[in-house]
Design an enzyme around this catalytic site. Structure first.
Site, PDB file in Angstrom:
ATOM      1  N   LYS A   1      -0.132-147.600  78.609  1.00 30.66           N
ATOM      2  CA  LYS A   1      -0.164-147.004  79.477  1.00 30.66           C
ATOM      3  C   LYS A   1      -0.795-146.493  80.188  1.00 30.66           C
ATOM      4  O   LYS A   1      -1.042-145.366  78.928  1.00 30.66           O
ATOM      5  CB  LYS A   1       1.390-146.742  80.701  1.00 30.66           C
ATOM      6  CG  LYS A   1       1.916-147.912  80.618  1.00 30.66           C
ATOM      7  CD  LYS A   1       3.190-147.596  81.239  1.00 30.66           C
ATOM      8  CE  LYS A   1       4.286-148.515  81.628  1.00 30.66           C
ATOM      9  NZ  LYS A   1       3.787-149.468  82.970  1.00 30.66           N
TER      10      LYS A   1
ATOM     11  N   ARG B   1      11.121-157.885  81.400  1.00 31.43           N
ATOM     12  CA  ARG B   1      10.670-159.521  81.765  1.00 31.43           C
ATOM     13  C   ARG B   1      11.297-160.460  79.982  1.00 31.43           C
ATOM     14  O   ARG B   1      11.881-161.032  80.409  1.00 31.43           O
ATOM     15  CB  ARG B   1      10.352-160.016  82.772  1.00 31.43           C
ATOM     16  CG  ARG B   1       8.508-159.794  81.790  1.00 31.43           C
ATOM     17  CD  ARG B   1       7.579-160.532  83.003  1.00 31.43           C
ATOM     18  NE  ARG B   1       6.723-159.125  83.508  1.00 31.43           N
ATOM     19  CZ  ARG B   1       5.849-160.119  84.233  1.00 31.43           C
ATOM     20  NH1 ARG B   1       5.416-160.466  84.310  1.00 31.43           N
ATOM     21  NH2 ARG B   1       5.735-158.401  84.881  1.00 31.43           N
TER      22      ARG B   1
HETATM   23  N1  BES Z   1       7.898-150.592  83.914  1.00 30.31           N
HETATM   24  C1  BES Z   1       6.812-150.939  84.879  1.00 30.31           C
HETATM   25  C2  BES Z   1       6.860-150.947  85.573  1.00 30.31           C
HETATM   26  C3  BES Z   1       6.653-150.131  86.406  1.00 30.31           C
HETATM   27  C4  BES Z   1       5.700-149.352  87.003  1.00 30.31           C
HETATM   28  C5  BES Z   1       8.249-149.276  87.388  1.00 30.31           C
HETATM   29  C6  BES Z   1       5.940-148.699  87.707  1.00 30.31           C
HETATM   30  C7  BES Z   1       8.331-147.648  87.900  1.00 30.31           C
HETATM   31  C8  BES Z   1       7.218-147.642  88.176  1.00 30.31           C
HETATM   32  C9  BES Z   1       6.304-152.395  83.601  1.00 30.31           C
HETATM   33  O1  BES Z   1       7.181-152.698  82.632  1.00 30.31           O
HETATM   34  C10 BES Z   1       5.536-152.613  84.080  1.00 30.31           C
HETATM   35  O2  BES Z   1       4.551-151.881  83.104  1.00 30.31           O
HETATM   36  N2  BES Z   1       4.774-153.808  84.587  1.00 30.31           N
HETATM   37  C11 BES Z   1       3.324-154.344  84.071  1.00 30.31           C
HETATM   38  C12 BES Z   1       3.457-155.584  84.528  1.00 30.31           C
HETATM   39  C13 BES Z   1       1.852-155.973  84.719  1.00 30.31           C
HETATM   40  C14 BES Z   1       1.785-155.858  82.982  1.00 30.31           C
HETATM   41  C15 BES Z   1       2.443-157.710  84.806  1.00 30.31           C
HETATM   42  C16 BES Z   1       2.789-154.012  85.703  1.00 30.31           C
HETATM   43  O3  BES Z   1       3.266-154.176  86.643  1.00 30.31           O
HETATM   44  O4  BES Z   1       2.196-153.348  85.474  1.00 30.31           O
HETATM   45 ZN    ZN Z   2       5.792-152.074  81.170  1.00 29.03          ZN
END
Ligand code: BES
Ligand code: ZN
Ligand code: ZN
Length: 502
Positions: free
Chosen positions: A278, A352
């Site tokens: 991230k 997931r």
């Molecule tokens: N934990 C994150 C989602 C999230 C984002 C929670 C902001 C709280 C605040 C999740 O694991 C994630 O990173 N999801 C990705 C999925 C993508 C890579 C397909 C996302 O939403 O960007």
């Molecule tokens: Zn994530």
């Protein structure tokens, strides 16, 4: 066991609430509800103030410009002969369309203004006892942080709140509201705990201790047991961290239960994204990526305390998503518990992967309903904003939970599964893939992915709480900054309903 050595490094402070017919002999303040009626400010009669005191307080409030609009806080000196130093009026707004959430929010806003007071007596409960109690406890919530002793003392919330009511007939409602609010408080504390202190091993131990104390059955699978049983999703996500994953299972099985509910919650104790790292900005908020599991654990413990006649299981996959030399890579193929394979497109779509294993495990018990919640996608925030959870799953349960959420003040909205995404799930290397590389419908894609692990015919729902479980904005109503406790109250409302089903 060594488990007992783990404890939360900081617990929130919340006021002591009691239900009584009359105010105690001496209080710091009376907290009274006011309304903005057609003819302006209205101060309802109550047992706290006699007629003369009522007139004096109304005059004082009017003199300083109080209007009674929702959330307005006005503090005036108490009239002579009243057993309080001051009277604090909290506005509920228009009396015409007053609902439970108005009461909850007003009580919460009032509670946030009571910091430093010792004892307060209140009549806000005349417009709804349970919502008033929930709002007071949740509004007074303060997470102290992990601090040196000296600083700790400076942020004392209100000490005791005496809620006026009739203990003879209101005690059950009062106690249920306290237990419900305390469940949300527990979830908030878990979510606010930094990942330095909360990681799979310590988190599992803390949950085990709390659950055993409430009379639940507890099972914790460590990394070795997860390997032996083939929990490939949980292991893959956890393999890049020095702190190995766990699967926690909690069970509440009362004798009188007619129905059974399987609850599942995402427990990523920190989400760096893994190799699909991230960006750095705001990454500290990813301590909250275990909010789903915290809500589920708090819910099942509260259900036991309430003695709800429903069988409940909680299946909580816990892992830390880190990018070290052992971490999983994009392009890897993993085998989930139960045998389905996933191609990893993005290691940041890790929730997931652990949920897939957990859903299969939870379904083995053949529950009547399966309800899962997770801080699953950033796309949830784009689709519905920061305060409204997205609910997906089988039609009836999805719609039922979305509606329940709205009645308890945890806004939720039903979202569809998208037929065009069936194609996007396909992988050249595995049964399915964990990301579709598209900017469209990310929340729905995640739900469609999860649906592949739900057995045919099982009623299920998925709540994406990425935004609603953690408040990045300023405080409002009974919602402070950071952890909110969503969707604990929705889940308890659902379980209370299911307890009535035959
Ligand atoms: N934990 C994150 C989602 C999230 C984002 C929670 C902001 C709280 C605040 C999740 O694991 C994630 O990173 N999801 C990705 C999925 C993508 C890579 C397909 C996302 O939403 O960007
Ligand atoms: Zn994530
Ligand atoms: Zn995540």
């Amino acid at each position: 066991m060594a488990d007992a050595t783990f404890a939360l490094p900081a617990r929130s402070t919340t006021p002591q609430l009691t239900l009584a017919k009359k105010a105690p002999k001496s209080t710091d303040a009376f907290l009274v509800p006011v309304l903005s009626g057609d003819d302006g400010l209205e101060l309802p009669a109550s047992t706290l103030l006699d007629d003369a005191a009522l007139r004096t307080v109304l005059r004082s409030l009017t003199a300083v410009g109080a209007t009674g609009r929702a959330g307005e806080i006005t503090r005036v000196p108490a009239p002579k002969g009243v057993s309080a130093d001051s009277v604090i009026a909290v506005g509920l707004g228009d009396p015409e369309d007053l609902n439970d959430e108005d009461v909850r929010r007003a009580a919460g806003t009032a509670a946030r203004s009571l910091k430093g007071l010792g004892t307060v007596a209140t009549t806000v409960g005349i417009f709804g006892l349970a919502p008033a109690v929930e709002g007071l406890i949740l509004g007074a919530y303060q997470y102290p942080g992990v601090r040196s002793e000296k600083e700790k003392a400076s942020s004392a919330p209100v000490g005791t709140i005496v809620v006026l009511g009739d203990p003879k007939k209101d005690t059950a409602e009062f106690d249920t509201a306290v237990t419900t609010a305390e469940a949300a408080v527990f979830a908030r504390d878990l979510v606010n705990t930094p990942s330095s202190h909360l990681y799979p091993e310590s988190y599992a131990a803390i949950l085990s201790a709390a659950a055993s104390e409430a009379g639940l059955e507890v099972e914790v699978l460590d990394e070795k047991a997860l390997k032996k049983q083939g929990f490939g999703g949980i292991l893959a996500v956890g393999q890049g961290s020095a702190r190995g994953p766990r699967l926690v299972r909690l069970t509440w099985s009362p004798k009188k239960a007619k129905k059974s509910v399987a609850l599942v919650g995402k427990g990523i104790t920190f989400d760096t994204g893994g190799i699909s790292l991230k960006p750095g900005a705001k990454m500290e908020n990813m301590i909250s990526d275990m909010g789903g599991s915290a809500a589920v654990a708090a819910t099942i413990i509260a259900a036991a305390k309430l003695g709800l006649p429903v069988k409940i299981t909680a299946t909580l996959p816990l892992a830390e998503n880190m990018p070290d030399g052992e971490a999983q890579r994009p392009g890897d193929v993993i085998t989930h518990y139960g045998g389905i394979t996933s191609e990893i497109i993005n290691t940041d779509a890790e929730g997931r992967l652990v949920l897939a294993d957990a859903i299969v495990r939870a379904s083995e018990d053949k529950p009547d309903y399966l309800v899962e919640t997770a801080t699953l996608t950033g796309a949830q925030l784009f689709a519905l904003g920061a305060r409204t959870s997205g609910v997906m799953g089988s039609d009836a349960l999805r719609d039922r939970i979305a509606a329940l959420g709205r009645t308890v003040g945890e806004p939720a909205w039903a979202m569809p599964m998208l037929e065009e995404q069936e194609e996007e799930l396909k992988s050249p290397a595995a049964d399915i893939r964990n990301s579709h590389n598209s900017t469209l419908g990310g929340m729905e894609f995640a739900a469609l992915y999860l649906s592949k692990f739900v057995p045919e015919g099982l009623e299920w729902a998925h709540l994406d709480i990425a935004g609603p479980s953690f408040n990045n904005g300023s405080a409002y109503g009974y919602t402070g900054k950071r952890a909110t406790g969503v969707p604990v109250r929705t889940f308890l409302a659902l379980l209370q309903e299911v307890a009535q089903e035959r």
